[in-house]
Design an enzyme around this catalytic site. Structure first.
Site, short mmCIF file in Angstrom:
data_model
loop_
_atom_site.label_atom_id
_atom_site.label_comp_id
_atom_site.label_asym_id
_atom_site.label_seq_id
_atom_site.Cartn_x
_atom_site.Cartn_y
_atom_site.Cartn_z
N PHE A 65 0.80 -1.23 0.00
CA PHE A 65 0.00 0.00 0.00
C PHE A 65 0.83 1.28 0.00
O PHE A 65 0.33 2.34 0.35
CB PHE A 65 -0.92 0.00 1.23
CG PHE A 65 -0.21 -0.41 2.49
CD1 PHE A 65 0.55 0.48 3.21
CD2 PHE A 65 -0.30 -1.72 2.94
CE1 PHE A 65 1.22 0.11 4.37
CE2 PHE A 65 0.37 -2.12 4.10
CZ PHE A 65 1.13 -1.20 4.82
N TYR A 66 2.09 1.22 -0.43
CA TYR A 66 2.94 2.41 -0.39
C TYR A 66 2.77 3.28 -1.64
O TYR A 66 3.68 3.42 -2.45
CB TYR A 66 4.42 2.00 -0.29
CG TYR A 66 4.90 1.68 1.11
CD1 TYR A 66 4.10 1.91 2.23
CD2 TYR A 66 6.17 1.15 1.33
CE1 TYR A 66 4.55 1.62 3.51
CE2 TYR A 66 6.63 0.87 2.60
CZ TYR A 66 5.82 1.09 3.69
OH TYR A 66 6.27 0.80 4.94
N ALA A 67 1.61 3.87 -1.79
CA ALA A 67 1.37 4.77 -2.92
C ALA A 67 0.03 5.47 -2.72
O ALA A 67 -0.76 5.11 -1.84
CB ALA A 67 1.37 3.99 -4.23
#
Length: 345
Positions: A65-67
């Site tokens: 979920f890094y965005a």
């Protein structure tokens, strides 16, 4: 140029990594109006790996979920990196966080969601690199730990990834998890600003059990770099603007503590961020600082900070300053709004 190295814990005890890891969250843009600079991101990843001695892996930390929109863009970026530079695949140890509900930051360790999450991460990497370590980003309070780990072990045995990790868990949770299946690493926040009682318990328990501690935000999300003096120094879309420690009154108080620490760095003739990383690294041979940067020069500086040795006098001075001053503000968002963050699960 010597670079300090360490052995990982648990089932990865045969793997040697650099003493300082590289967090990849900042490589994908958090601003919907600003595209990710892919070539700059690739340069930052390469710079860190290239500093390490032959046979030593760079510990890379990514997540599902890094965005913007909590998408797999960070992993997709990484897949393109490995595709372009296949010789770097075996030079890295890839840790991936997941286990949250799709498009949210709510933990869901149901068998269905853990499989969905792991499969999404594997798909995003497109076969360019196998996930070395998978960890649920938070402990789901609604699913028994035994059940969650049973699912993860099943996915591991299916060849989806090689090692199990934990994140944001209490010491007692880590001990229980390790009794069910060996845990390689536990990811918790550790910095001069984040060294609470539970932090110390997790570090001690991990050392006893032979588990690596991956210390995220070791630079206090930028507060320990000395470059942030006001909330207005942060970009408009920066999530830190909502965090307690970046609110005007708390920030002013905490920067006052920093003023007392600065002379120690100056006397040692090192930069403040180097001191902050060296302090985290000094907490134990099993503690691996996890700073993040998209700038090659900064990534190299971070890694070399792991080589800096603090004298007992310097450690005592820092301990004395921290004992006299309470850091103001919660790690994220305080009060009732902070309960959904599921810290110390």
């Amino acid at each position: 140029m010597s670079v300090k190295t360490v052995k990982l814990g648990g089932t990865a005890s045969g793997i040697t990594v650099g003493k300082v890891a590289h967090g990849l969250m900042t490589l994908t843009s958090q601003d919907p109006n600003v595209p990710t600079d892919e070539e700059a991101a690739f340069a930052a990843i390469k710079a860190g790996i290239d500093v390490l001695p032959p046979g030593v892996k760079m510990f890379l930390n990514s997540a599902e979920f890094y965005a913007v929109g909590f998408t797999t863009e960070n992993l997709e970026l990484l897949s393109r990196f490995y595709e372009k530079y296949p010789e770097y695949v075996e030079k890295t140890f890839l840790s991936v966080k997941g286990g949250m509900k799709a498009n949210t930051l709510t933990p869901d360790s149901s068998a269905e969601n853990l499989r969905r999450s792991v499969d999404a991460c594997v798909a995003a990497l497109r076969g360019t690199k196998k996930i070395d370590l998978f960890e649920t980003a938070r402990v789901d309070p609604n699913v028994p730990l035994e059940q969650a780990l049973k699912t993860l072990v099943q996915l591991k045995e299916e060849g989806k990834f090689d090692h199990l990790g934990m994140s944001e868990c209490r010491a007692e949770t880590l001990r229980k998890a390790n009794s069910i299946h060996p845990i390689t690493a536990v990811e918790i926040e550790v910095s001069l600003w984040s060294y609470e009682e539970e932090t110390r318990k997790v570090i001690a328990t991990a050392e006893e059990l032979g588990i690596s501690v991956i210390a995220y935000s070791p630079l206090g999300r930028g507060l320990l770099t000395g470059t942030i003096t006001s909330p207005t120094d942060l970009p408009e879309h920066d999530m830190r603007r909502r965090f307690d420690r970046f609110q005007e009154e708390n920030l002013k108080h905490n920067l006052g503590i920093l003023e007392e620490i600065k002379p120690i760095a100056a006397k040692k003739q090192i930069a403040l961020p180097q001191l902050a990383l060296a302090w985290v690294a000094s907490l134990g041979p099993h503690v691996i600082p996890l700073p993040g940067s998209g700038k090659p020069k900064r990534v190299v500086e971070n890694i070399l900070s792991g080589d800096i040795e603090l004298t007992q006098e310097e450690q005592d001075q820092i301990a004395d300053i921290l004992s006299k001053h309470e850091v103001k503000g919660d790690r994220y968002i305080g009060g009732p709004a902070g309960h959904f963050l599921h810290l110390w699960g």
